[in-house]
Write an enzyme that holds these catalytic residues in place. Structure first.
Site, mmCIF file in Angstrom:
data_model
loop_
_atom_site.group_PDB
_atom_site.id
_atom_site.type_symbol
_atom_site.label_atom_id
_atom_site.label_comp_id
_atom_site.label_asym_id
_atom_site.label_seq_id
_atom_site.Cartn_x
_atom_site.Cartn_y
_atom_site.Cartn_z
ATOM 1 N N MET A 194 -12.517 -17.707 -0.334
ATOM 2 C CA MET A 194 -11.335 -18.339 -0.569
ATOM 3 C C MET A 194 -10.171 -16.416 -0.646
ATOM 4 O O MET A 194 -9.218 -16.641 0.492
ATOM 5 C CB MET A 194 -10.295 -18.823 -1.496
ATOM 6 C CG MET A 194 -10.788 -20.595 -1.050
ATOM 7 S SD MET A 194 -9.935 -22.104 -1.796
ATOM 8 C CE MET A 194 -10.685 -23.366 -1.352
ATOM 9 N N ARG B 74 5.838 -17.574 -6.206
ATOM 10 C CA ARG B 74 5.440 -17.954 -5.015
ATOM 11 C C ARG B 74 5.557 -19.770 -5.292
ATOM 12 O O ARG B 74 5.799 -20.369 -4.554
ATOM 13 C CB ARG B 74 3.906 -17.461 -5.293
ATOM 14 C CG ARG B 74 3.773 -18.054 -4.559
ATOM 15 C CD ARG B 74 1.891 -16.980 -4.081
ATOM 16 N NE ARG B 74 1.421 -17.490 -2.452
ATOM 17 C CZ ARG B 74 1.521 -17.131 -1.803
ATOM 18 N NH1 ARG B 74 2.501 -15.824 -1.604
ATOM 19 N NH2 ARG B 74 1.771 -16.832 -0.440
ATOM 20 N N ASP C 18 0.727 -13.964 -7.414
ATOM 21 C CA ASP C 18 -0.636 -12.250 -7.608
ATOM 22 C C ASP C 18 -1.139 -12.418 -6.937
ATOM 23 O O ASP C 18 -1.184 -12.034 -5.245
ATOM 24 C CB ASP C 18 -1.665 -13.774 -8.010
ATOM 25 C CG ASP C 18 -1.668 -14.082 -9.153
ATOM 26 O OD1 ASP C 18 -0.813 -13.096 -9.782
ATOM 27 O OD2 ASP C 18 -2.445 -15.027 -9.924
ATOM 28 N N LYS D 121 -0.345 -26.274 -14.558
ATOM 29 C CA LYS D 121 -0.122 -25.592 -13.656
ATOM 30 C C LYS D 121 0.460 -26.218 -11.791
ATOM 31 O O LYS D 121 1.900 -26.274 -11.887
ATOM 32 C CB LYS D 121 0.185 -24.646 -13.772
ATOM 33 C CG LYS D 121 0.470 -23.054 -13.137
ATOM 34 C CD LYS D 121 0.128 -21.786 -12.831
ATOM 35 C CE LYS D 121 0.663 -21.341 -11.421
ATOM 36 N NZ LYS D 121 0.017 -20.085 -11.536
ATOM 37 N N ASN D 122 -0.030 -26.263 -11.361
ATOM 38 C CA ASN D 122 -0.363 -26.595 -10.057
ATOM 39 C C ASN D 122 -0.091 -28.000 -9.415
ATOM 40 O O ASN D 122 0.665 -28.031 -8.570
ATOM 41 C CB ASN D 122 -2.079 -25.926 -9.866
ATOM 42 C CG ASN D 122 -2.331 -24.663 -9.741
ATOM 43 O OD1 ASN D 122 -1.670 -23.829 -9.547
ATOM 44 N ND2 ASN D 122 -3.665 -24.443 -9.560
ATOM 45 N N ASP E 130 -10.055 -21.199 -8.721
ATOM 46 C CA ASP E 130 -9.495 -20.818 -9.844
ATOM 47 C C ASP E 130 -10.601 -20.529 -11.571
ATOM 48 O O ASP E 130 -9.895 -19.917 -12.534
ATOM 49 C CB ASP E 130 -8.399 -21.758 -10.190
ATOM 50 C CG ASP E 130 -7.240 -21.393 -9.568
ATOM 51 O OD1 ASP E 130 -6.931 -20.127 -8.991
ATOM 52 O OD2 ASP E 130 -6.138 -22.350 -9.820
#
Length: 435
Positions: A342, A98, A122, A23-24, A320
């Protein structure tokens, strides 16, 4: 619309599962098609909401999109409708996604101007966009925020290469600045650049398009600006977050699972972190095989002190997967401190695990100590709501290992990041249905 999963837990699963495309990586690569008017062919695209929304957004702005197969699209960004960027439609679609921030760099590079609504995404804590904007400013862009319509307007008619020291090694920030710099005049040097595999993939693709980027895989990138870029083909890596999730799933449910085509060499320390939790896994070619195991024991540090798992920029451990590690540790033998540096809200799903019977001390918004139950006490099924993508999948894994029935609401959060997750789990033998 069925927006909940009903899970009967406690079943051992078995079989093979193939991770989706990353996805990223997808959000960066698909945005990069705006850098050229020539044809781009992208494959291994994950069929998930966030990515599909971005593809739809590109279509709305004038990109010709053709879906050749379920996971492959061609893109041609010949005619871009500049008026679309000040429309309500763009504000609605761009503001809710986003990943839409990633189109800013390519638009500035190619057209010298852009407008973008304040992005959403998110609720996992503050995610600053300063890195993106400070980088664009150093390249010569001027931007202002219009509080009346909620848009950032950027003028980048005279981008020039420069030295940029990033305030944080942001993956999206680095990607966005790289995409802006490839068509800027002169040489750009980015220090403290992110060096994740997904960013390496972007830089390699841009070089195939005609860009001149050196230092790929390091935190010092040098970009010699070129006048134009051409088309190319690109295949995305498998999603390392899914791979880590499936390792955790196998351990929690005591299942024998093979994860196919993982690009093992791109996983960094992910396999090693799960091994430190006591999970047996072995590399078989480019697959990961996890045998069925009834117990797994957490390592201690060499001096006998409590193991700490913390996130840090690549090649450190990805934030993640910390929620997956936390859930998996609840059924291990031993204890571990999870330190989420983070994002300050990523551990707030711990209350659901406590309701399921886990032993966790939430020290503060960033740290949790997990005291493993060694599978002596099974988690129990409950009804719960998914707060964000990663916590949602962690709770799904907990539910699959738990005794009795669990219901997870707000599953659209999960589906933003994981395609057909219920059907893929059913193929392994999971008892999961939509209600």
């Amino acid at each position: 619309m069925k927006n909940a999963f009903e899970i009967q837990g406690g079943k051992k699963l078995k079989g093979e599962i193939t991770p989706q495309g990353a996805k990223n990586e997808a959000l960066q690569i698909i945005s990069a098609v705006l850098l050229t008017d020539q044809k781009m062919t992208i494959s291994n695209i994950p069929d998930i909401q966030d990515v599909n929304k971005l593809i739809e957004l590109l279509g709305d702005m004038g990109v010709e999109v053709n879906r050749i197969s379920r996971d492959t699209c061609t893109f041609e960004a010949k005619e871009i409708d500049q008026d679309f960027f000040n429309s309500e439609a763009f504000k609605t679609k761009g503001g809710g996604l986003r990943g839409s921030i990633m189109i800013l760099g390519p638009l500035l590079a190619r057209f010298g101007k852009a407008s973008i609504p304040k992005p959403g995404g998110d609720k996992i804590g503050r995610r600053r966009l300063d890195t993106h904007f400070l980088g664009f400013e150093k390249l010569g862009a001027r931007f202002d925020f219009n509080p009346d319509n909620g848009f950032y307007n950027v003028d980048a008619s005279n981008l020039k290469g420069t030295y940029i020291l990033l305030d944080e090694a942001s993956v999206t920030g680095t990607a966005n600045i790289v995409m802006a710099a490839v068509l800027a005049k002169g040489t750009t040097t980015i220090y403290n650049a992110a060096c994740e595999p997904y960013l390496q993939q972007l830089c390699k693709m841009l070089n195939r398009m005609g860009a001149k980027i050196s230092g790929i895989a390091s935190n010092l990138l040098t970009i010699e600006g070129v006048s134009q870029l051409g088309g190319t083909e690109h295949r995305m890596l498998p999603d390392m977050i899914e791979i880590g999730s499936f390792i955790g799933l196998a351990a929690m449910t005591g299942s024998e699972i093979t994860i196919k085509d993982v690009h093992y060499d791109e996983l960094g320390m992910i396999p090693d972190v799960f091994k430190r939790l006591g999970i047996k896994l072995e590399r078989r070619g480019d697959d990961i095989y996890i045998p069925s195991q009834d117990h797994y024991e957490i390592d201690t540090f060499i001096d006998g002190s409590l193991l700490t798992v913390a996130d840090s920029p690549w090649p450190g451990f990805t934030p993640d997967l910390l929620s997956i590690v936390l859930v998996v540790a609840t059924q291990a033998k031993g204890s571990v401190l999870i330190h989420q540096k983070m994002f300050e809200s990523r551990l707030f799903f711990v209350d659901k695990l406590l309701d399921m019977g886990a032993n966790i001390i939430l020290c503060d918004p960033h740290r949790a100590t997990v005291i493993g139950l060694d599978k002596m006490v099974q988690l129990r099924g409950i009804s719960m709501t998914s707060p964000d993508i990663r916590a949602g999948v962690s709770l799904l894994i907990a539910a699959l290992s738990a005794q009795g029935q669990s219901t997870i609401y707000n599953i659209e959060q999960i589906e933003r990041g994981y395609q057909n997750i219920d059907e893929r789990l059913k193929a392994l033998g999971a008892d999961i249905k939509r209600v």
